[in-house]
Scaffold this motif. Structure first.
Motif, PDB file in Angstrom:
ATOM      1  N   MET A   1      -6.737   3.701   2.427  1.00  0.00           N
ATOM      2  CA  MET A   1      -5.616   2.925   1.876  1.00  0.00           C
ATOM      3  C   MET A   1      -5.549   1.542   2.523  1.00  0.00           C
ATOM      4  N   GLY A   2      -5.176   0.545   1.762  1.00  0.00           N
ATOM      5  CA  GLY A   2      -5.097  -0.811   2.290  1.00  0.00           C
ATOM      6  C   GLY A   2      -3.923  -0.977   3.234  1.00  0.00           C
ATOM      7  N   ALA A   3      -3.983  -1.991   4.056  1.00  0.00           N
ATOM      8  CA  ALA A   3      -2.960  -2.193   5.090  1.00  0.00           C
ATOM      9  C   ALA A   3      -1.618  -2.637   4.499  1.00  0.00           C
ATOM     10  N   THR A   4      -1.622  -3.174   3.286  1.00  0.00           N
ATOM     11  CA  THR A   4      -0.391  -3.742   2.741  1.00  0.00           C
ATOM     12  C   THR A   4       0.411  -2.756   1.899  1.00  0.00           C
ATOM     13  N   ARG A   5      -0.056  -1.521   1.778  1.00  0.00           N
ATOM     14  CA  ARG A   5       0.650  -0.610   0.897  1.00  0.00           C
ATOM     15  C   ARG A   5       1.951  -0.121   1.523  1.00  0.00           C
ATOM     16  N   GLY A   6       2.779   0.547   0.690  1.00  0.00           N
ATOM     17  CA  GLY A   6       4.057   1.073   1.171  1.00  0.00           C
ATOM     18  C   GLY A   6       3.872   2.307   2.020  1.00  0.00           C
ATOM     19  N   LEU A   7       4.924   3.120   2.076  1.00  0.00           N
ATOM     20  CA  LEU A   7       4.884   4.344   2.889  1.00  0.00           C
ATOM     21  C   LEU A   7       5.037   5.565   1.992  1.00  0.00           C
ATOM     22  N   PHE A   8       4.341   6.609   2.371  1.00  0.00           N
ATOM     23  CA  PHE A   8       4.384   7.848   1.596  1.00  0.00           C
ATOM     24  C   PHE A   8       4.948   8.953   2.492  1.00  0.00           C
ATOM     25  N   ILE A   9       6.195   9.351   2.188  1.00  0.00           N
ATOM     26  CA  ILE A   9       6.894  10.352   2.995  1.00  0.00           C
ATOM     27  C   ILE A   9       7.162  11.586   2.133  1.00  0.00           C
ATOM     28  N   ILE A  85       2.775   7.648  -7.865  1.00  0.00           N
ATOM     29  CA  ILE A  85       2.718   7.456  -6.413  1.00  0.00           C
ATOM     30  C   ILE A  85       1.880   6.229  -6.036  1.00  0.00           C
ATOM     31  N   LEU A  86       0.645   6.158  -6.533  1.00  0.00           N
ATOM     32  CA  LEU A  86      -0.203   5.017  -6.145  1.00  0.00           C
ATOM     33  C   LEU A  86       0.373   3.683  -6.618  1.00  0.00           C
ATOM     34  N   PRO A  87       0.860   3.603  -7.890  1.00  0.00           N
ATOM     35  CA  PRO A  87       1.448   2.314  -8.295  1.00  0.00           C
ATOM     36  C   PRO A  87       2.620   1.900  -7.401  1.00  0.00           C
ATOM     37  N   ALA A  88       3.473   2.864  -7.015  1.00  0.00           N
ATOM     38  CA  ALA A  88       4.620   2.524  -6.153  1.00  0.00           C
ATOM     39  C   ALA A  88       4.142   2.076  -4.771  1.00  0.00           C
ATOM     40  N   LEU A  89       3.145   2.758  -4.230  1.00  0.00           N
ATOM     41  CA  LEU A  89       2.613   2.365  -2.913  1.00  0.00           C
ATOM     42  C   LEU A  89       1.990   0.972  -2.988  1.00  0.00           C
ATOM     43  N   GLU A  90       1.334   0.694  -4.125  1.00  0.00           N
ATOM     44  CA  GLU A  90       0.744  -0.645  -4.275  1.00  0.00           C
ATOM     45  C   GLU A  90       1.809  -1.730  -4.383  1.00  0.00           C
ATOM     46  N   ARG A  91       2.995  -1.362  -4.913  1.00  0.00           N
ATOM     47  CA  ARG A  91       4.115  -2.324  -4.971  1.00  0.00           C
ATOM     48  C   ARG A  91       4.799  -2.445  -3.613  1.00  0.00           C
ATOM     49  N   GLY A  92       4.359  -1.658  -2.633  1.00  0.00           N
ATOM     50  CA  GLY A  92       4.937  -1.739  -1.283  1.00  0.00           C
ATOM     51  C   GLY A  92       6.168  -0.874  -1.101  1.00  0.00           C
TER      52      GLY A  92
END
Ligand SMILES: Nc1ncnc2c1ncn2[C@@H]1O[C@H](COP(=O)(O)OP(=O)(O)O)[C@@H](O)[C@H]1O
Ligand SMILES: [Mg+2]
Length: 212
Positions: A1-9, A85-92
């Protein structure tokens, strides 16, 4: 995963542990920390996923094979990961998911006795590198969770299982949390709601400060 992505809890625990209740606390804490929460659940979270959820929870399918059950969980998950999930993480954003793959390890891998290896193979195939950053395991005696869930609605296909089934689920969560303490944090969910909420906020703060 890239460093700029959001958090997955993710939130885990047996029925009635307080996952859905805890979601509100966590979402508002995430907002206080200036992040955007996205609250979702498994199985479900998409149109296809919610249809699969009905198949999984309905009593019409009481004799479903454990293999079918695990594959349906991952079918719903593939949809959920790619569409939500991935689209939301990509939006940070901070994705807060009520159950994820740890539940498949516990319910299908342990309690339905499919074994962790087969769940792990599906996890790798469906998720690639995606894993939760933090997993909050709401732990409590099975009988307490059952008492709480029983007041809620008629039991679904999982809720009708015997206590031994949920004991295996609980032990699996605890075992896996002990083996992966950096990601999986166990919370005593038998406490009153305010104490559980305080414990969750405490873990989140410490985990974020520690730089996750
Ligand atoms: N800490 C708690 N103490 C007592 N009752 C609780 C607590 N947390 C949740 N409940 C109640 O227990 C029931 C199940 O909680 P819920 O959040 O739906 O659990 P889950 O989503 O894990 O199945 C609900 O009626 C909820 O209000
Ligand atoms: Mg719930």
């Amino acid at each position: 995963m890239g460093a700029t992505r959001g958090l997955f809890i993710t939130l885990e625990g047996v029925e009635g542990a307080g996952k859905t209740t805890a979601m509100d606390t966590i979402a508002s804490h995430v907002r206080d920390l200036a992040m955007v929460p996205l609250v979702t659940r498994e199985p479900g979270g998409t149109e296809v996923g919610e249809s699969i959820r009905r198949i999984l929870l309905d009593h019409a399918d009481d004799a479903m094979c454990p293999e079918t059950e695990a594959l349906l969980m991952f079918a719903a998950r593939a949809e959920h990961i790619n569409k939500v999930i991935l689209p939301a993480l990509e939006r940070g954003e901070c994705v807060l998911c009520d159950r994820f793959t740890d539940a498949t390890y516990a319910y299908q891998g342990a309690a339905r006795a499919l074994g962790y290896e087969r769940i792990g193979a599906l996890e790798q195939w469906v998720q690639g590198e995606l894993r939760p950053d933090l997993t909050l395991v709401l732990d409590l005696p099975v009988s307490v969770g059952r008492g709480r869930a029983g007041e809620r609605s008629a039991p679904d296909r999982f809720e009708q299982e015997q206590d031994t089934f949920f004991e295996q689920v609980r032990q699996s969560y605890l075992e896996r949390a002990a083996a992966d303490p950096g990601r999986m944090k166990v919370v005593d969910a038998s406490q009153d709601p305010d104490s559980v909420a305080r414990a969750l906020r405490h873990i989140l703060d410490h985990w974020l400060v520690a730089g996750n």
